[in-house]
Design a protein around this motif. Sequence first.
Motif, PDB file in Angstrom:
ATOM      1  N   TRP A   7      -5.598  -3.026  -3.759  1.00 52.06           N
ATOM      2  CA  TRP A   7      -4.167  -2.736  -3.713  1.00 52.06           C
ATOM      3  C   TRP A   7      -3.373  -3.641  -4.648  1.00 52.06           C
ATOM      4  O   TRP A   7      -2.320  -3.226  -5.150  1.00 52.06           O
ATOM      5  CB  TRP A   7      -3.658  -2.865  -2.271  1.00 52.06           C
ATOM      6  CG  TRP A   7      -4.381  -1.957  -1.343  1.00 52.06           C
ATOM      7  CD1 TRP A   7      -5.264  -2.307  -0.366  1.00 52.06           C
ATOM      8  CD2 TRP A   7      -4.330  -0.523  -1.337  1.00 52.06           C
ATOM      9  NE1 TRP A   7      -5.759  -1.190   0.259  1.00 52.06           N
ATOM     10  CE2 TRP A   7      -5.205  -0.078  -0.312  1.00 52.06           C
ATOM     11  CE3 TRP A   7      -3.629   0.424  -2.083  1.00 52.06           C
ATOM     12  CZ2 TRP A   7      -5.395   1.265  -0.024  1.00 52.06           C
ATOM     13  CZ3 TRP A   7      -3.818   1.766  -1.803  1.00 52.06           C
ATOM     14  CH2 TRP A   7      -4.688   2.175  -0.777  1.00 52.06           C
TER      15      TRP A   7
ATOM     16  N   ASN B 267      -1.452  11.305  10.493  1.00 57.82           N
ATOM     17  CA  ASN B 267      -2.373  10.860   9.459  1.00 57.82           C
ATOM     18  C   ASN B 267      -3.169   9.655   9.956  1.00 57.82           C
ATOM     19  O   ASN B 267      -2.793   9.007  10.932  1.00 57.82           O
ATOM     20  CB  ASN B 267      -1.590  10.478   8.204  1.00 57.82           C
ATOM     21  CG  ASN B 267      -0.499  11.476   7.876  1.00 57.82           C
ATOM     22  OD1 ASN B 267      -0.783  12.602   7.498  1.00 57.82           O
ATOM     23  ND2 ASN B 267       0.751  11.081   8.036  1.00 57.82           N
TER      24      ASN B 267
ATOM     25  N   GLY C 143      -1.256   2.343  -5.321  1.00 59.29           N
ATOM     26  CA  GLY C 143      -1.615   3.702  -4.925  1.00 59.29           C
ATOM     27  C   GLY C 143      -3.104   3.953  -4.953  1.00 59.29           C
ATOM     28  O   GLY C 143      -3.545   5.107  -5.052  1.00 59.29           O
TER      29      GLY C 143
ATOM     30  N   PRO D 231      -6.407   7.115  -2.909  1.00 60.01           N
ATOM     31  CA  PRO D 231      -5.520   8.103  -2.274  1.00 60.01           C
ATOM     32  C   PRO D 231      -6.222   8.988  -1.259  1.00 60.01           C
ATOM     33  O   PRO D 231      -5.600   9.427  -0.287  1.00 60.01           O
ATOM     34  CB  PRO D 231      -4.998   8.915  -3.466  1.00 60.01           C
ATOM     35  CG  PRO D 231      -6.009   8.725  -4.547  1.00 60.01           C
ATOM     36  CD  PRO D 231      -6.511   7.331  -4.372  1.00 60.01           C
ATOM     37  N   ARG D 232      -7.518   9.260  -1.476  1.00 53.42           N
ATOM     38  CA  ARG D 232      -8.207  10.178  -0.564  1.00 53.42           C
ATOM     39  C   ARG D 232      -8.804   9.483   0.654  1.00 53.42           C
ATOM     40  O   ARG D 232      -9.454  10.125   1.473  1.00 53.42           O
ATOM     41  CB  ARG D 232      -9.284  10.956  -1.346  1.00 53.42           C
ATOM     42  CG  ARG D 232      -8.664  12.044  -2.221  1.00 53.42           C
ATOM     43  CD  ARG D 232      -9.653  12.630  -3.196  1.00 53.42           C
ATOM     44  NE  ARG D 232     -10.063  11.677  -4.222  1.00 53.42           N
ATOM     45  CZ  ARG D 232      -9.320  11.365  -5.273  1.00 53.42           C
ATOM     46  NH1 ARG D 232      -8.140  11.910  -5.447  1.00 53.42           N
ATOM     47  NH2 ARG D 232      -9.773  10.492  -6.173  1.00 53.42           N
TER      48      ARG D 232
ATOM     49  N   VAL E 258       0.858  -1.180   0.000  1.00 54.53           N
ATOM     50  CA  VAL E 258       0.000   0.000   0.000  1.00 54.53           C
ATOM     51  C   VAL E 258       0.899   1.236   0.000  1.00 54.53           C
ATOM     52  O   VAL E 258       1.852   1.315   0.788  1.00 54.53           O
ATOM     53  CB  VAL E 258      -0.911   0.019   1.244  1.00 54.53           C
ATOM     54  CG1 VAL E 258      -1.704   1.318   1.331  1.00 54.53           C
ATOM     55  CG2 VAL E 258      -1.837  -1.195   1.259  1.00 54.53           C
ATOM     56  N   THR E 259       0.611   2.194  -0.868  1.00 54.40           N
ATOM     57  CA  THR E 259       1.359   3.452  -0.855  1.00 54.40           C
ATOM     58  C   THR E 259       0.395   4.629  -0.850  1.00 54.40           C
ATOM     59  O   THR E 259      -0.740   4.531  -1.319  1.00 54.40           O
ATOM     60  CB  THR E 259       2.300   3.581  -2.067  1.00 54.40           C
ATOM     61  OG1 THR E 259       1.521   3.626  -3.264  1.00 54.40           O
ATOM     62  CG2 THR E 259       3.278   2.434  -2.128  1.00 54.40           C
ATOM     63  N   ASN E 260       0.867   5.733  -0.302  1.00 56.71           N
ATOM     64  CA  ASN E 260       0.111   6.983  -0.282  1.00 56.71           C
ATOM     65  C   ASN E 260       1.100   8.116  -0.053  1.00 56.71           C
ATOM     66  O   ASN E 260       2.111   7.934   0.642  1.00 56.71           O
ATOM     67  CB  ASN E 260      -0.945   6.957   0.818  1.00 56.71           C
ATOM     68  CG  ASN E 260      -1.820   8.203   0.805  1.00 56.71           C
ATOM     69  OD1 ASN E 260      -1.535   9.178   1.488  1.00 56.71           O
ATOM     70  ND2 ASN E 260      -2.884   8.173   0.011  1.00 56.71           N
ATOM     71  N   LYS E 261       0.796   9.280  -0.589  1.00 54.86           N
ATOM     72  CA  LYS E 261       1.729  10.406  -0.478  1.00 54.86           C
ATOM     73  C   LYS E 261       1.990  10.809   0.970  1.00 54.86           C
ATOM     74  O   LYS E 261       3.049  11.383   1.277  1.00 54.86           O
ATOM     75  CB  LYS E 261       1.199  11.598  -1.271  1.00 54.86           C
ATOM     76  CG  LYS E 261      -0.126  12.155  -0.757  1.00 54.86           C
ATOM     77  CD  LYS E 261      -0.631  13.292  -1.626  1.00 54.86           C
ATOM     78  CE  LYS E 261      -1.964  13.835  -1.118  1.00 54.86           C
ATOM     79  NZ  LYS E 261      -2.479  14.921  -1.983  1.00 54.86           N
TER      80      LYS E 261
ATOM     81  N   PHE F 139      -6.853   8.320   2.829  1.00 54.62           N
ATOM     82  CA  PHE F 139      -5.849   8.678   3.829  1.00 54.62           C
ATOM     83  C   PHE F 139      -5.981  10.177   4.113  1.00 54.62           C
ATOM     84  O   PHE F 139      -6.015  10.976   3.182  1.00 54.62           O
ATOM     85  CB  PHE F 139      -4.446   8.364   3.314  1.00 54.62           C
ATOM     86  CG  PHE F 139      -4.213   6.909   3.018  1.00 54.62           C
ATOM     87  CD1 PHE F 139      -3.474   6.128   3.885  1.00 54.62           C
ATOM     88  CD2 PHE F 139      -4.733   6.333   1.866  1.00 54.62           C
ATOM     89  CE1 PHE F 139      -3.245   4.783   3.616  1.00 54.62           C
ATOM     90  CE2 PHE F 139      -4.511   4.994   1.582  1.00 54.62           C
ATOM     91  CZ  PHE F 139      -3.770   4.209   2.459  1.00 54.62           C
ATOM     92  N   ARG F 140      -6.015  10.541   5.375  1.00 55.38           N
ATOM     93  CA  ARG F 140      -6.249  11.945   5.732  1.00 55.38           C
ATOM     94  C   ARG F 140      -5.208  12.460   6.722  1.00 55.38           C
ATOM     95  O   ARG F 140      -4.799  11.729   7.637  1.00 55.38           O
ATOM     96  CB  ARG F 140      -7.637  12.118   6.347  1.00 55.38           C
ATOM     97  CG  ARG F 140      -8.784  11.704   5.427  1.00 55.38           C
ATOM     98  CD  ARG F 140      -8.824  12.532   4.145  1.00 55.38           C
ATOM     99  NE  ARG F 140      -9.848  12.091   3.228  1.00 55.38           N
ATOM    100  CZ  ARG F 140     -11.038  12.652   3.105  1.00 55.38           C
ATOM    101  NH1 ARG F 140     -11.367  13.669   3.860  1.00 55.38           N
ATOM    102  NH2 ARG F 140     -11.905  12.181   2.221  1.00 55.38           N
TER     103      ARG F 140
ATOM    104  N   VAL G  26      -6.024   6.312   8.519  1.00 50.95           N
ATOM    105  CA  VAL G  26      -6.748   5.588   7.494  1.00 50.95           C
ATOM    106  C   VAL G  26      -7.511   4.465   8.186  1.00 50.95           C
ATOM    107  O   VAL G  26      -7.078   3.937   9.201  1.00 50.95           O
ATOM    108  CB  VAL G  26      -5.784   5.014   6.419  1.00 50.95           C
ATOM    109  CG1 VAL G  26      -4.787   4.029   7.035  1.00 50.95           C
ATOM    110  CG2 VAL G  26      -6.552   4.375   5.281  1.00 50.95           C
TER     111      VAL G  26
END
Length: 448
Positions: free
Chosen positions: A321, A308, A326, A329-330, A233-236, A332-333, A310
């Motif tokens: 995934w 952050n 990716g 993406p939204r 799993v990736t996220n910015k 994750f907050r 999720v």
Amino acid sequence: MLVGSWLLFWLLAVGERVSGQQPTFGKQLKAVTQWKSLDFVFSSPTERAEAIASGRFIPANCVPLDMEVDYNSSPLRSRIFVTVPRFIEGIPVTLGTISSQQGVSGPLIEPYPNAAIQSNPENRRCDGIVSVFRTTIDECNRLWIVDTGKIGDRRICLPKIVAFDLRSNQIIHRYEIPADQLVCDVSLLVNILVEVRDPPPTGACSKTMAYVADVTAFGLIVYDMSRGKSWRVTNKLMNPNPDYGTFTIADESFDLMDGILTMALSPRVQFPDFSFNSAYRGSRTSYSSVLQNDRLLFFHALASISENAVRTSVLQNNTAWEQDVGAMPRAFRVIGRRTSQSAPEAMDSNGNLFFGLLSQTAIACWDSTTNYNPHNFRIVAQNLETLQFPSGLKVIRNRKGVEELWVLSCRFQKIMAGTLNTNETNFRIQAMQIPELLDGLRSCSSRR
């Protein structure tokens, strides 16, 4: 080695302190043990001398990074686990327990579960343990590690998740992370968080999820033990922020662009007004409804001041995934920001999140039913000397059912700057019962 529970109780009750400490704010955590430099239990003085002569043991290279406490495998005795990552050559033991044997600079570390499983990590057999950064004990009395498979930047083996039964001290589960879930030789898996979805006393401990942080390739490995499979799993928000890649602690600075490092899980109980509501402001989905059969995973990068979150159900959706690392993406907050970078964090059963504030040499607490911002933080401990770079932080329930906060500090800024002085106390483990830390209150936001 086993540490008598009466000794831990005495240390926590009496509050042994290092001479010259000057409290600056909050309470002062109580010293459990400390080292000037690490030394280990060898089979004989001859073996130790040979290890030093061969370069297998270089005392100046050995840095403890994390600890865990086992209260439950024996009714009479407790033990403290310590990890010593193989950042570099010269580290004979990467996972051990604090022994009763005293060395010149502090108590000796005994290899766990034995020396053979950790010796000669470069032989590429890959059935032993190469290097461990952090560890955790779950409700099922299992000790979990993620073995990086690396010595420094050199890949020796693929990383693997390993679980030990703490009563038998035997490996009961092993899973090798597939190479296609790593980023070439960049990936470094340094932390593991375990979620038991069928815990005792009614559950069988078979429905277990593990979340593993890839600090240098900025991602998570999610592992489902019941299905024997994992996915990336990736996220910015797992990336480092260049604005916070410089760390200054006790007037010494270093640069490090580490990404996602630490994670914590919300309690199983629901909160009627959780801060994740603010992250979803304007959404028709409230936190309280989301968490009926769900939990939040909090996380942050080391080079960042953002916290952050999720939902774990998002992470557990392997289909999404596997199609796209990716995806979503939204989901994750950012829930808020601190005034300082932070390394480890841990949440207690009342939803209080404890975390280090590196530049302030402090431990802070946030009540997760409030908005995440410094106004709602409470500094529960601060000490310019003893809390230099808290690298290990755990919430641990003792035999009486009382939760305790345990902290390992390692003066990492001196290691990075090359200024570590082995004539000084450099590594410390401290602890305090959380009710005492919070003045008997359930929440760190409460005031008398």
